[in-house]
Design a protein around this motif. Sequence first.
Motif, mmCIF file in Angstrom:
data_model
loop_
_atom_site.group_PDB
_atom_site.id
_atom_site.type_symbol
_atom_site.label_atom_id
_atom_site.label_comp_id
_atom_site.label_asym_id
_atom_site.label_seq_id
_atom_site.Cartn_x
_atom_site.Cartn_y
_atom_site.Cartn_z
ATOM 1 N N MET A 1 8.286 12.859 -16.201
ATOM 2 C CA MET A 1 8.579 12.320 -14.812
ATOM 3 C C MET A 1 10.307 12.227 -14.909
ATOM 4 N N ASN A 2 10.980 12.715 -13.942
ATOM 5 C CA ASN A 2 12.409 12.715 -13.817
ATOM 6 C C ASN A 2 12.749 11.347 -13.326
ATOM 7 N N VAL A 3 14.012 10.847 -13.268
ATOM 8 C CA VAL A 3 14.832 9.702 -12.708
ATOM 9 C C VAL A 3 14.298 9.532 -10.966
ATOM 10 N N SER A 4 14.549 10.462 -10.437
ATOM 11 C CA SER A 4 14.474 10.551 -8.989
ATOM 12 C C SER A 4 12.870 10.250 -8.682
ATOM 13 N N GLU A 5 11.816 11.285 -9.317
ATOM 14 C CA GLU A 5 10.556 10.816 -9.152
ATOM 15 C C GLU A 5 10.053 9.461 -9.778
ATOM 16 N N LEU A 6 10.667 8.899 -10.746
ATOM 17 C CA LEU A 6 10.309 7.495 -11.150
ATOM 18 C C LEU A 6 10.860 6.490 -9.964
ATOM 19 N N LYS A 7 12.046 6.675 -9.322
ATOM 20 C CA LYS A 7 12.701 5.952 -8.443
ATOM 21 C C LYS A 7 11.587 5.956 -7.201
ATOM 22 N N LYS A 8 11.071 7.017 -6.742
ATOM 23 C CA LYS A 8 10.277 7.252 -5.651
ATOM 24 C C LYS A 8 8.878 6.478 -5.950
ATOM 25 N N TYR A 9 8.469 6.491 -7.082
ATOM 26 C CA TYR A 9 7.219 6.032 -7.271
ATOM 27 C C TYR A 9 7.329 4.534 -7.597
ATOM 28 N N TYR A 10 8.433 3.801 -8.153
ATOM 29 C CA TYR A 10 8.752 2.600 -8.054
ATOM 30 C C TYR A 10 8.851 2.045 -6.533
ATOM 31 N N ILE A 11 9.618 2.576 -5.805
ATOM 32 C CA ILE A 11 9.868 2.285 -4.411
ATOM 33 C C ILE A 11 8.289 2.282 -3.652
ATOM 34 N N LYS A 12 7.579 3.358 -3.681
ATOM 35 C CA LYS A 12 6.260 3.149 -3.513
ATOM 36 C C LYS A 12 5.419 2.157 -3.766
ATOM 37 N N MET A 13 5.520 1.673 -5.131
ATOM 38 C CA MET A 13 4.728 0.668 -5.555
ATOM 39 C C MET A 13 5.125 -0.739 -4.928
ATOM 40 N N ILE A 14 6.561 -0.825 -4.807
ATOM 41 C CA ILE A 14 7.177 -1.979 -4.057
ATOM 42 C C ILE A 14 6.726 -2.156 -2.542
ATOM 43 N N GLN A 15 6.785 -0.965 -2.017
ATOM 44 C CA GLN A 15 6.204 -0.966 -0.685
ATOM 45 C C GLN A 15 4.671 -1.325 -0.504
ATOM 46 N N THR A 16 4.017 -0.979 -1.514
ATOM 47 C CA THR A 16 2.556 -1.637 -1.500
ATOM 48 C C THR A 16 2.427 -2.742 -1.681
ATOM 49 N N LEU A 17 3.175 -3.396 -2.600
ATOM 50 C CA LEU A 17 3.153 -4.960 -2.981
ATOM 51 C C LEU A 17 3.946 -5.766 -2.434
ATOM 52 N N LYS A 18 4.866 -5.529 -1.672
ATOM 53 C CA LYS A 18 5.881 -6.199 -0.942
ATOM 54 C C LYS A 18 5.263 -7.545 -0.278
ATOM 55 N N HIS A 19 4.207 -7.194 0.271
ATOM 56 C CA HIS A 19 3.462 -8.273 0.966
ATOM 57 C C HIS A 19 2.819 -9.571 0.246
ATOM 58 N N ASN A 20 3.009 -9.200 -1.146
ATOM 59 C CA ASN A 20 2.535 -10.291 -1.917
ATOM 60 C C ASN A 20 3.620 -11.584 -2.198
ATOM 61 N N TYR A 21 4.890 -11.171 -1.870
ATOM 62 C CA TYR A 21 5.872 -12.201 -2.107
ATOM 63 C C TYR A 21 6.957 -12.344 -0.908
ATOM 64 N N PHE A 22 7.313 -11.265 -0.060
ATOM 65 C CA PHE A 22 8.140 -11.229 1.148
ATOM 66 C C PHE A 22 7.167 -11.427 2.440
ATOM 67 N N VAL A 23 7.650 -12.193 3.220
ATOM 68 C CA VAL A 23 6.951 -12.387 4.466
ATOM 69 C C VAL A 23 7.097 -11.201 5.615
ATOM 70 N N ASP A 24 8.473 -10.620 5.337
ATOM 71 C CA ASP A 24 8.917 -9.592 6.181
ATOM 72 C C ASP A 24 9.860 -8.710 5.568
ATOM 73 N N ASP A 25 10.044 -7.630 5.979
ATOM 74 C CA ASP A 25 11.320 -6.763 5.518
ATOM 75 C C ASP A 25 12.561 -7.337 5.457
ATOM 76 N N GLU A 26 12.706 -8.175 6.704
ATOM 77 C CA GLU A 26 14.020 -9.107 6.551
ATOM 78 C C GLU A 26 14.249 -9.937 5.429
#
Length: 141
Positions: A1-26
């Motif tokens: 997995m190259n760096v750009s694919e890894l970044k995309k994967y991490y961003i996707k995981m963050i988008q999935t888990l963001k509601h565990n910590y942040f109330v909203d995108d702001e």
Amino acid sequence: MNVSELKKYYIKMIQTLKHNYFVDDECRKVYLQAKYGKDSLTKLSIDELREVLVLLGYKPSMSVQKPITKVGYATKKQLNMIDAMWNERARVKTQMALRNFIFRILGYRPLHLFSLKKGDASKIIIALKHFKKECQDDKQP
């Protein structure tokens, strides 16, 4: 997995888990600006993305512990999908709760996810997809 694919994967995981910590995108953007001086996930480095994932509750130990090379066992992709879907859908996100869910579907509780057979992993993925549909149906008036 190259760096750009890894970044995309991490961003996707963050988008999935963001509601565990942040109330909203702001709130997420304010945190990123305060902590890293950046206003977008795409501008973060790999290490910074990993820090955000840990903050959101992602535990690297929850992912696949060993690569499976034996024929007939679940693939790494299947296991990662099960883990990600469970973390997205479940109210109780522990590994024991996941094992209990698997027990209800398959009739046995695996000691490790990598010991699942390929067909059993497919059944779990299908059950998790139905689990999401049922949760969405309950929320609609």
